[in-house]
Motif scaffolding. Structure first.
Motif, PDB file in Angstrom:
ATOM      1  N   LEU A  62       0.301   5.476  -1.302  1.00 20.33           N
ATOM      2  CA  LEU A  62       1.243   6.507  -0.880  1.00 20.33           C
ATOM      3  C   LEU A  62       2.625   6.179  -1.414  1.00 20.33           C
ATOM      4  O   LEU A  62       3.053   5.017  -1.373  1.00 20.33           O
ATOM      5  N   ALA A  63       3.313   7.187  -1.929  1.00 17.44           N
ATOM      6  CA  ALA A  63       4.682   7.006  -2.407  1.00 17.44           C
ATOM      7  C   ALA A  63       5.562   8.104  -1.814  1.00 17.44           C
ATOM      8  O   ALA A  63       5.205   9.286  -1.846  1.00 17.44           O
ATOM      9  N   GLN A  78      13.890  14.679 -16.849  1.00 18.81           N
ATOM     10  CA  GLN A  78      13.904  15.062 -15.448  1.00 18.81           C
ATOM     11  C   GLN A  78      13.112  14.071 -14.607  1.00 18.81           C
ATOM     12  O   GLN A  78      12.186  13.413 -15.091  1.00 18.81           O
ATOM     13  N   ASP A  79      13.470  13.995 -13.333  1.00 18.51           N
ATOM     14  CA  ASP A  79      12.811  13.047 -12.437  1.00 18.51           C
ATOM     15  C   ASP A  79      11.302  13.259 -12.403  1.00 18.51           C
ATOM     16  O   ASP A  79      10.525  12.302 -12.417  1.00 18.51           O
ATOM     17  N   ARG A  80      10.874  14.505 -12.359  1.00 15.86           N
ATOM     18  CA  ARG A  80       9.434  14.769 -12.251  1.00 15.86           C
ATOM     19  C   ARG A  80       8.679  14.385 -13.522  1.00 15.86           C
ATOM     20  O   ARG A  80       7.475  14.132 -13.482  1.00 15.86           O
ATOM     21  N   ALA A 107      13.021  16.357  -5.765  1.00 14.26           N
ATOM     22  CA  ALA A 107      12.997  16.441  -7.226  1.00 14.26           C
ATOM     23  C   ALA A 107      11.625  16.102  -7.793  1.00 14.26           C
ATOM     24  O   ALA A 107      11.332  16.422  -8.941  1.00 14.26           O
ATOM     25  N   TYR A 108      10.780  15.458  -6.988  1.00  9.85           N
ATOM     26  CA  TYR A 108       9.454  15.049  -7.450  1.00  9.85           C
ATOM     27  C   TYR A 108       8.356  15.982  -6.960  1.00  9.85           C
ATOM     28  O   TYR A 108       7.170  15.669  -7.100  1.00  9.85           O
ATOM     29  N   ALA A 109       8.742  17.100  -6.409  1.00  9.95           N
ATOM     30  CA  ALA A 109       7.758  18.058  -5.904  1.00  9.95           C
ATOM     31  C   ALA A 109       7.210  18.890  -7.057  1.00  9.95           C
ATOM     32  O   ALA A 109       7.659  19.998  -7.333  1.00  9.95           O
ATOM     33  N   ALA A 110       6.254  18.320  -7.763  1.00  8.03           N
ATOM     34  CA  ALA A 110       5.645  18.996  -8.907  1.00  8.03           C
ATOM     35  C   ALA A 110       4.189  18.573  -9.014  1.00  8.03           C
ATOM     36  O   ALA A 110       3.827  17.444  -8.649  1.00  8.03           O
ATOM     37  N   GLU A 111       3.369  19.456  -9.525  1.00  6.39           N
ATOM     38  CA  GLU A 111       1.943  19.172  -9.635  1.00  6.39           C
ATOM     39  C   GLU A 111       1.686  18.010 -10.573  1.00  6.39           C
ATOM     40  O   GLU A 111       0.781  17.190 -10.335  1.00  6.39           O
ATOM     41  N   SER A 166       0.820  -1.208   0.000  1.00  3.51           N
ATOM     42  CA  SER A 166       0.000   0.000   0.000  1.00  3.51           C
ATOM     43  C   SER A 166       0.855   1.260   0.000  1.00  3.51           C
ATOM     44  O   SER A 166       0.332   2.366  -0.168  1.00  3.51           O
ATOM     45  N   ALA A 167       2.158   1.122   0.198  1.00  6.07           N
ATOM     46  CA  ALA A 167       3.071   2.260   0.184  1.00  6.07           C
ATOM     47  C   ALA A 167       4.318   1.891  -0.606  1.00  6.07           C
ATOM     48  O   ALA A 167       4.688   0.713  -0.695  1.00  6.07           O
ATOM     49  N   ALA A 168       4.957   2.885  -1.181  1.00  3.60           N
ATOM     50  CA  ALA A 168       6.120   2.644  -2.029  1.00  3.60           C
ATOM     51  C   ALA A 168       7.084   3.822  -1.918  1.00  3.60           C
ATOM     52  O   ALA A 168       6.783   4.845  -1.294  1.00  3.60           O
ATOM     53  N   VAL A 169       8.232   3.660  -2.533  1.00  5.47           N
ATOM     54  CA  VAL A 169       9.252   4.709  -2.593  1.00  5.47           C
ATOM     55  C   VAL A 169       9.715   4.793  -4.036  1.00  5.47           C
ATOM     56  O   VAL A 169       9.892   3.756  -4.700  1.00  5.47           O
ATOM     57  N   ILE A 170       9.909   6.006  -4.548  1.00  6.77           N
ATOM     58  CA  ILE A 170      10.378   6.168  -5.923  1.00  6.77           C
ATOM     59  C   ILE A 170      11.664   6.994  -5.948  1.00  6.77           C
ATOM     60  O   ILE A 170      11.872   7.878  -5.106  1.00  6.77           O
ATOM     61  N   ASP A 171      12.520   6.683  -6.892  1.00 10.05           N
ATOM     62  CA  ASP A 171      13.758   7.435  -7.083  1.00 10.05           C
ATOM     63  C   ASP A 171      14.359   7.019  -8.412  1.00 10.05           C
ATOM     64  O   ASP A 171      13.845   6.118  -9.090  1.00 10.05           O
ATOM     65  N   SER A 172      15.458   7.652  -8.787  1.00  4.64           N
ATOM     66  CA  SER A 172      16.106   7.347 -10.062  1.00  4.64           C
ATOM     67  C   SER A 172      17.604   7.206  -9.873  1.00  4.64           C
ATOM     68  O   SER A 172      18.179   7.636  -8.866  1.00  4.64           O
TER      69      SER A 172
END
Length: 274
Positions: A189-190, A168-170, A195-199, A116-122
């Motif tokens: 929820l992730a 870009q990451d976003r 870097a992912y703070a974008a609408e 139900s929850a995850a983490v994202i990155d590159s």
């Protein structure tokens, strides 16, 4: 899911000295993997080589970082091995296997099969002269490709994607999040870095994005809550020398090798603890 301390017991559990090559699958690992492989075709000539040897050869290339043509003669011909790799790549076999193994491993430790929850990155990696799509990551100063990963909160790979490092990451997060809905629809929820703070990331799917920011007074390296598990996942996958750089001419092959590395990791864990 912490990394084990190296004791005499854990060393014995991870020992692979009795195998022809350390990349070969054990009997216990084959028992985990074999039911997940596509069944043999009911028409046409039966395969000349056992599927276990095909898998061993693919894992040898992945673990050793060698070209297909340098497979030792004890394996099937490199044309045969690559042919199976290409067929499974087109069918998304390694992705499907990883999906099943993630659920098996989560259930093994008493968790719900689907997270139900995850983490994202590159992760940005250099490419070689093999060609194919690539770009320049100005932030990391890397000319190559970017590997985007969504992992569960223990670091198991859920969704893996590859694209030019100039993305870009976003921007890369949007297709990553959207792709997760089909195989892992219960992720709500992730966690991600700034870097992912974008609408466009927040509105890409119904998944809520929680930004884990580094402390304002941080200097040098520091382990951040939640985010560190995806970095550990990249480190696990990076133990395979074929992934030290992106040697692949196509995005499809680069992605297939990432999923094959994920499958190898999970197969060994499940067989060792089963």
């Amino acid at each position: 899911m912490s990394t084990p301390m190296w004791t005499e017991t854990t060393r014995a559990q991870h020992k692979r000295d009795g195998l022809r090559f350390a990349s070969d699958v054990t009997d216990a690992e084959w028992d985990v993997l074999a039911p997940l492989l596509p069944p043999a075709s009911p028409v046409g000539r039966p395969p000349d080589w056992p599927m276990r040897e095909i898998v061993n050869a693919i894992f040898y290339v992945l673990r050793g970082g060698i070209p297909w043509r340098m497979l030792p003669p004890c394996f099937p011909p490199h044309q045969t091995v690559y042919g199976w790799f290409a067929a499974w790549r087109r069918r998304g076999v390694w992705q499907a296997i990883t999906h099943h193994l993630v659920m098996l491993d989560r259930e093994r430790v008493g968790r719900e099969a689907s997270p139900s929850a995850a983490v994202i990155d590159s992760q940005s990696v250099k490419t070689t002269e093999s060609g194919g799509p690539r770009g320049y990551d100005a932030g990391k100063k890397v000319l190559g490709r970017k590997r985007h990963a969504m992992v569960d909160t223990d670091g198991r790979p859920l969704v893996l994607q590859v694209h030019p490092a100039s993305v870009q990451d976003r921007d890369g997060a949007v297709p990553l999040l959207q792709a997760s809905r089909r195989r892992f629809p219960f992720v709500e929820l992730a966690f991600a870095d700034a870097a992912y703070a974008a609408e466009r990331v927040a509105s890409a799917t119904s998944i809520a994005i929680e930004i884990v920011r580094k402390p304002a007074d941080q200097t040098g390296f520091a382990v951040h809550p939640r985010r560190w598990v995806v970095e550990r996942c990249f480190a696990w996958l990076g133990r395979n020398r074929r992934l030290a750089r992106d040697f692949e001419a196509t995005i499809a092959s680069a992605t297939a090798f990432l999923y094959a590395a994920s499958a190898m990791l999970l197969i060994r864990r499940i067989a060792r603890c089963g």
